[in-house]
Design a protein around this motif. Sequence first.
Motif, PDB file in Angstrom:
ATOM      1  N   LEU A  23      13.621  -3.277  54.397  1.00  0.00           N
ATOM      2  CA  LEU A  23      12.790  -3.331  55.601  1.00  0.00           C
ATOM      3  C   LEU A  23      11.988  -4.623  55.626  1.00  0.00           C
ATOM      4  N   CYS A  24      11.475  -5.033  54.463  1.00  0.00           N
ATOM      5  CA  CYS A  24      10.745  -6.299  54.379  1.00  0.00           C
ATOM      6  C   CYS A  24      11.679  -7.484  54.575  1.00  0.00           C
ATOM      7  N   LEU A  25      12.852  -7.421  53.960  1.00  0.00           N
ATOM      8  CA  LEU A  25      13.831  -8.502  54.099  1.00  0.00           C
ATOM      9  C   LEU A  25      14.206  -8.725  55.561  1.00  0.00           C
ATOM     10  N   ALA A  26      14.314  -7.646  56.327  1.00  0.00           N
ATOM     11  CA  ALA A  26      14.700  -7.750  57.730  1.00  0.00           C
ATOM     12  C   ALA A  26      13.727  -8.629  58.514  1.00  0.00           C
ATOM     13  N   GLN A  27      12.447  -8.593  58.159  1.00  0.00           N
ATOM     14  CA  GLN A  27      11.460  -9.390  58.891  1.00  0.00           C
ATOM     15  C   GLN A  27      11.609 -10.883  58.569  1.00  0.00           C
ATOM     16  N   LEU A  28      12.011 -11.189  57.329  1.00  0.00           N
ATOM     17  CA  LEU A  28      12.211 -12.589  56.962  1.00  0.00           C
ATOM     18  C   LEU A  28      13.431 -13.170  57.666  1.00  0.00           C
ATOM     19  N   GLN A  29      14.353 -12.301  58.102  1.00  0.00           N
ATOM     20  CA  GLN A  29      15.550 -12.758  58.800  1.00  0.00           C
ATOM     21  C   GLN A  29      15.374 -12.762  60.313  1.00  0.00           C
ATOM     22  N   THR A  30      14.252 -12.274  60.801  1.00  0.00           N
ATOM     23  CA  THR A  30      14.039 -12.196  62.247  1.00  0.00           C
ATOM     24  C   THR A  30      12.726 -12.860  62.654  1.00  0.00           C
ATOM     25  N   PHE A  31      11.613 -12.162  62.438  1.00  0.00           N
ATOM     26  CA  PHE A  31      10.328 -12.684  62.919  1.00  0.00           C
ATOM     27  C   PHE A  31       9.917 -13.972  62.210  1.00  0.00           C
ATOM     28  N   SER A  32      10.235 -14.090  60.914  1.00  0.00           N
ATOM     29  CA  SER A  32       9.856 -15.315  60.202  1.00  0.00           C
ATOM     30  C   SER A  32      10.615 -16.520  60.744  1.00  0.00           C
ATOM     31  N   ILE A  33      11.855 -16.318  61.182  1.00  0.00           N
ATOM     32  CA  ILE A  33      12.609 -17.407  61.799  1.00  0.00           C
ATOM     33  C   ILE A  33      11.938 -17.842  63.092  1.00  0.00           C
ATOM     34  N   GLN A  34      11.458 -16.880  63.867  1.00  0.00           N
ATOM     35  CA  GLN A  34      10.763 -17.209  65.116  1.00  0.00           C
ATOM     36  C   GLN A  34       9.404 -17.843  64.846  1.00  0.00           C
ATOM     37  N   GLN A  35       8.745 -17.445  63.760  1.00  0.00           N
ATOM     38  CA  GLN A  35       7.522 -18.150  63.361  1.00  0.00           C
ATOM     39  C   GLN A  35       7.826 -19.632  63.152  1.00  0.00           C
ATOM     40  N   LEU A  89       4.701 -15.266  70.052  1.00  0.00           N
ATOM     41  CA  LEU A  89       4.170 -14.844  68.752  1.00  0.00           C
ATOM     42  C   LEU A  89       2.693 -15.182  68.585  1.00  0.00           C
ATOM     43  N   ASN A  90       2.225 -16.216  69.303  1.00  0.00           N
ATOM     44  CA  ASN A  90       0.836 -16.642  69.142  1.00  0.00           C
ATOM     45  C   ASN A  90      -0.148 -15.615  69.683  1.00  0.00           C
ATOM     46  N   ARG A  91       0.310 -14.737  70.568  1.00  0.00           N
ATOM     47  CA  ARG A  91      -0.602 -13.749  71.162  1.00  0.00           C
ATOM     48  C   ARG A  91      -0.330 -12.317  70.693  1.00  0.00           C
ATOM     49  N   ASN A  92       0.659 -12.139  69.824  1.00  0.00           N
ATOM     50  CA  ASN A  92       0.832 -10.785  69.294  1.00  0.00           C
ATOM     51  C   ASN A  92       0.209 -10.674  67.899  1.00  0.00           C
ATOM     52  N   HIS A  93       0.519  -9.635  67.167  1.00  0.00           N
ATOM     53  CA  HIS A  93      -0.194  -9.348  65.916  1.00  0.00           C
ATOM     54  C   HIS A  93       0.804  -9.145  64.776  1.00  0.00           C
ATOM     55  N   LEU A  94       1.643 -10.147  64.564  1.00  0.00           N
ATOM     56  CA  LEU A  94       2.628 -10.074  63.496  1.00  0.00           C
ATOM     57  C   LEU A  94       1.954  -9.975  62.132  1.00  0.00           C
ATOM     58  N   ASN A  95       0.769 -10.584  61.998  1.00  0.00           N
ATOM     59  CA  ASN A  95       0.067 -10.525  60.711  1.00  0.00           C
ATOM     60  C   ASN A  95      -0.278  -9.088  60.323  1.00  0.00           C
ATOM     61  N   LEU A  96      -0.689  -8.272  61.305  1.00  0.00           N
ATOM     62  CA  LEU A  96      -1.014  -6.879  61.019  1.00  0.00           C
ATOM     63  C   LEU A  96       0.245  -6.103  60.620  1.00  0.00           C
ATOM     64  N   PHE A  97       1.370  -6.449  61.251  1.00  0.00           N
ATOM     65  CA  PHE A  97       2.631  -5.799  60.902  1.00  0.00           C
ATOM     66  C   PHE A  97       3.027  -6.129  59.468  1.00  0.00           C
ATOM     67  N   TYR A  98       2.829  -7.380  59.057  1.00  0.00           N
ATOM     68  CA  TYR A  98       3.114  -7.771  57.679  1.00  0.00           C
ATOM     69  C   TYR A  98       2.212  -7.029  56.685  1.00  0.00           C
ATOM     70  N   TRP A  99       0.930  -6.869  57.037  1.00  0.00           N
ATOM     71  CA  TRP A  99       0.027  -6.111  56.152  1.00  0.00           C
ATOM     72  C   TRP A  99       0.495  -4.664  56.029  1.00  0.00           C
ATOM     73  N   LEU A 100       0.956  -4.092  57.125  1.00  0.00           N
ATOM     74  CA  LEU A 100       1.473  -2.718  57.087  1.00  0.00           C
ATOM     75  C   LEU A 100       2.653  -2.622  56.118  1.00  0.00           C
ATOM     76  N   LEU A 101       3.545  -3.609  56.171  1.00  0.00           N
ATOM     77  CA  LEU A 101       4.701  -3.608  55.278  1.00  0.00           C
ATOM     78  C   LEU A 101       4.283  -3.780  53.817  1.00  0.00           C
ATOM     79  N   SER A 102       3.274  -4.588  53.573  1.00  0.00           N
ATOM     80  CA  SER A 102       2.799  -4.782  52.208  1.00  0.00           C
ATOM     81  C   SER A 102       2.218  -3.484  51.642  1.00  0.00           C
ATOM     82  N   ILE A 103       1.465  -2.766  52.460  1.00  0.00           N
ATOM     83  CA  ILE A 103       0.893  -1.490  52.021  1.00  0.00           C
ATOM     84  C   ILE A 103       2.001  -0.464  51.761  1.00  0.00           C
TER      85      ILE A 103
END
Length: 590
Positions: free
Chosen positions: A355-367, A547-561
């Motif tokens: 689930l974490c890997l999926a974000q590095l292949q999608t949202f992190s690319i858009q970052q 991405l500048n106006r959404n809350h991807l950082n909070l989503f990453y914290w959720l995944l870390s927890i």
Amino acid sequence: MVPSDSQFMFETPEHIEGKVDWKGRQAVKSNHGGKKTSLLILASFGFEQMATFALAVNFVTYFNGILHMELADAANQVTNFMGSSYILSILVAFLADTYIGRYKAVLISGSVEFLGLALLTIQAHYPNLRPPPCNVFDPTSHCEKIEGGKAALLFVAIYLIAAGTAGIKAALPSHGADQFDEKDPQEARNMSSFFNGLLLALCLGGAVSSTLIVWIQDNKGWDGGFGLCTIAILLSVIIFGAGLPLYRIQIAQGTSAIIEIVQVYVAAFRNRNLQLPEDPIELYELKDKEAAVETEFLPHRDIFRCLDRAAIQTEPEGNTEAPNPWKLCRVTQVENAKILLSMVPIFCCTIIMTLCLAQLQTFSIQQGSTMDTSITKSFNMPPASLLIIPVVFLIIIIPVYDRIVVPFARKITGHPTGITRLQRVGVGLVLSCVSMAMAAIIEVKRKSVAQDHDMLDAIPVLQPLPISVFWLSIQYFIFGIADMFTYVGLLEFFYSEAPTALKSISTCFLWTSMALGYYFSTILINIVNGATKDITRSGGWLAGNNLNRNHLNLFYWLLSILSFINFLVYLFVARRYKYRPQISSPHLEQ
């Protein structure tokens, strides 16, 4: 004196039980399999990864920028594609173990993947097969989304690719492991090196894919990038096929080991009211003469005793009629079911990591597409090429780990693999938690730069933020190390622990956990957007294309927890796990 006949006799070749050569003759250890033969398999896997790695990391850009899907929808299409490429491996593994064999399964799967990539290349080349060009980041534009026959062609192509790569994932690692005899201590160590080599091949193929192919896709055209992927998979099939005379080929069972596992559960349920005997020797098993021809004979273990009811004999011992397999099962059959059941908790604890890997292949690319990607004044690095950083590191560290760290650790622990496979998995789970926490911190920094420079509505790529894309390399770097520990450790763990008849199916435990992780990513994104729709201006933490106006950082914290909680659960189940007995060799891990 006349020499005796024995002086002219050659040493009898050592045959490999259960393995044949390409002509169906029993395989000879000195002529078939081994380290040299496995190199062909690793080379084939490397070219296959070269063909598919770029899709995993850059598909989100293609779906979003070329096919005009919204960012969250594009991410979900990628995770659905990746999930399917793993979940379908179960079907191919079943067919490989039961009917067609692993060698044929790899060849057929490679051909299917070649067809899918060829169709994808054709669609990318002809403008009338995709939507007209449009800037999806311009809020005033009304971009035409892909639909109708064009969408049908797209999904046929990508799911042919998914089916092909699923088959290679299911059968190629097991076929590679078949080249080694795990009853031989030296070959058992070589098999461990082979699984490390799989990751190295993935990294080498991924390095070319995430740099050369991604750069071609972003700068020279998607048709050229997909075309190069098509050539790579063709080379993969040719190299793999060239090794046919050298392989140890596992004989297809002809019967389904999965059906036998199901029979145990059915028989145990039907016999649920029967009293278990105090002495396990009273449970049903083939006689010694019959058992001698079995490929594997497992002793009774005092775990999951409820399944032992499947082996309770109710008929007189002298009865010559064959027992009903849905009511009476052998002890070995029951033990096979116990082994798979005991691996399920370990399997479940690996889902969150994907689930974490999926974000590095999608949202992190858009970052990365919003950041400064310049390396020199005239050259910009594609965001999807960021994966080259952990890949290059792994190319260096894997040989060091395999040749220096493992032998050193082996002297201390006595384990053939240095540390136990479950310890290796645990290290990776911790690092995935750290990776997501670091991703959240870096996203906060990226958004603060956008806000400080009044660039919250900047158009990605055209208006890059004054922050280097290399900040994202930290999260990729940490997760890359986690990959080396967890995924390779799991692949080796599932293969080594599984019964002989379930080797291909067992490696699918890893692929299935990854599939569920990708599917869970799609579900979690929808849940998060739905839950935060009314409490955020953007309409959800991950809604829209900005991405500048959404809350991807909070989503990453959720995944870390979630990753940290998952690790605590893993500690509990891993400490309770009992390795299967390796009765054939005292040198292997107990």
